[in-house]
Design a protein around this motif. Structure first.
Motif, mmCIF file in Angstrom:
data_model
loop_
_atom_site.group_PDB
_atom_site.id
_atom_site.type_symbol
_atom_site.label_atom_id
_atom_site.label_comp_id
_atom_site.label_asym_id
_atom_site.label_seq_id
_atom_site.Cartn_x
_atom_site.Cartn_y
_atom_site.Cartn_z
ATOM 1 N N ARG A 1 1.413 -11.564 -26.232
ATOM 2 C CA ARG A 1 2.336 -10.701 -25.504
ATOM 3 C C ARG A 1 2.659 -11.286 -24.131
ATOM 4 N N LEU B 1 5.253 -4.795 -26.162
ATOM 5 C CA LEU B 1 6.245 -5.493 -25.351
ATOM 6 C C LEU B 1 7.577 -4.758 -25.438
ATOM 7 N N CYS C 1 2.780 -7.180 -30.371
ATOM 8 C CA CYS C 1 2.332 -8.535 -30.663
ATOM 9 C C CYS C 1 0.934 -8.520 -31.263
#
Length: 380
Positions: free
Chosen positions: A305, A352, A299
């Motif tokens: 995130r 992530l 991200c």
């Protein structure tokens, strides 16, 4: 509404219980029985490892490597900061000075330029971690290691059945360490393996694994009694673990094919819109294969995130972040005297991981992909 999707679900193909029962009926539950030997044989024949030894974890395999290479105070070991604690701890407990390297800018693997800047005449080992099962740039790393008379140890915890230019990961360094933790591609709950790629270490590796005794040689009939001949520990897994693992190895082609199909669907569903939103998706270098251990996104910042994780959890989707850079850990904070490791910190803050396991359905993958798109569009 779709059923909750956990981050991971351990897979069983149905043969595990049969083999475990068989191990029980054989009246051999401790290590190095029939199923341990079968697992060794598969790894050695399928991947060409010179010698394999099952261990109770990848951590134990790394600790064996540290013992076998006689690591001690005064030695420096270069390790990526973006990794699990075992990668560093295995050498730290032997007294080594841990020198943390940065990750690459385009993937979480160790940066070769960072290694070059950190090598000194005290460096004894470079530990590479093949993150997400994707190979590091091993030709460049070997050049650095060879020119400085340094060993390479491969932390291949995530890298079973993955290759670098056609060469199996775990067979390039002097040792490779694998994990069969329940989150890995093939599993036995807790378990690992040390691949030994130099015949000079064969005999001692058996001794170190057997509490510092030559017990293995005794059971082969090579000697008439065994005793304490070296340092070591109890690194053998039980036959119950080996029996479960053997069932998984019998199905590895099926397991890998399904995981790869899930990974491809994620990538096809996400990569186009993610790029437009500034979200980074996995890059597979030309030298590497993809064993579909993990699908991740990077991200734009930590708040994004964390927002995505929170929103996915509201939908019953178990997305998670990953490693926290070890150079910033509570244990190591204040000891890191090296350069700023900006890429490692970026992955710690922004990476992530999405659910990926054998029993996922394509409907679930599509639901996650669509949900991600909706959530991220709300952040634009």
């Amino acid at each position: 509404m779709i059923n909750p999707i956990p981050f991971n679900k351990p897979h069983s193909n149905g043969s595990e219980i049969f083999y475990i029962a068989n191990a029980i009926n054989n009246n051999k539950l401790s290590g190095d029985g029939e199923y341990t030997k079968r697992c060794h044989s598969i790894f050695e024949s399928k991947y060409g490892f010179a010698k394999c030894l099952l261990t109770t974890s990848c951590t134990d395999a790394l600790e064996m490597a540290a013992i076998l290479l006689n690591i001690g105070p005064g030695d420096e070991v270069i390790v990526p900061s973006y990794t699990f604690v075992s990668t560093a701890n295995a050498f730290a407990i032997r007294g080594a000075k841990i020198v943390f390297a940065d990750s690459s800018s385009n993937n979480p693997n160790i940066c070769t330029e960072s290694i070059r800047e950190l090598v000194t005449n005290k460096t004894k080992i470079i530990v590479v971690v093949h993150y997400a099962g994707v190979a590091c740039d091993m030709d460049e790393i070997k050049k650095i290691a060879d020119s400085n008379n340094v060993y390479i140890v491969e932390d291949a915890a995530q890298a079973v059945d993955s290759y670098y230019k056609g060469i199996p990961l775990g067979s390039i360094g002097v040792f490779g360490a694998f994990s069969f933790h329940e989150t890995k591609n093939i599993i036995c709950g807790e378990g690992g393996l040390l691949s030994i790629n130099d015949v000079a270490y064969f005999e001692r590796a058996e001794i170190v694994r057997e509490k510092g005794t030559n017990r293995s040689a005794f059971f082969r009939g090579d000697i008439d009694k065994y005793g304490w001949v070296d340092i070591g520990s109890s690194f053998l897994p039980s036959e119950l673990n080996a029996a479960y693992l053997f069932a998984q190895l019998e199905s590895i082609e099926d397991i890998q094919a399904k995981r790869k199909s899930i990974w491809r669907l994620y990538d096809e569903s996400i990569s186009a819109w993610a790029q437009k939103l500034g979200i980074v998706t996995p890059e597979i270098p030309e030298w590497a294969t993809n064993n579909a251990h993990m699908y991740y996104l990077v991200c734009r910042d930590m708040s994004e995130r964390d927002f995505v994780i929170s929103e996915l959890r509201k939908l019953g989707i178990g997305a998670v972040f990953h490693y926290q850079s070890l150079h910033n850990s509570n244990f190591f904070k204040g000891k890191h005297k090296g350069p700023i490791l900006s890429n490692s910190e970026r992955y710690s803050d922004c990476l992530l991981r999405l659910p990926l396991y054998y029993d996922m359905t394509f409907e679930q993958v599509s639901f996650i992909s669509d949900s991600l798109n909706d959530i991220l569009l709300r952040r634009v």
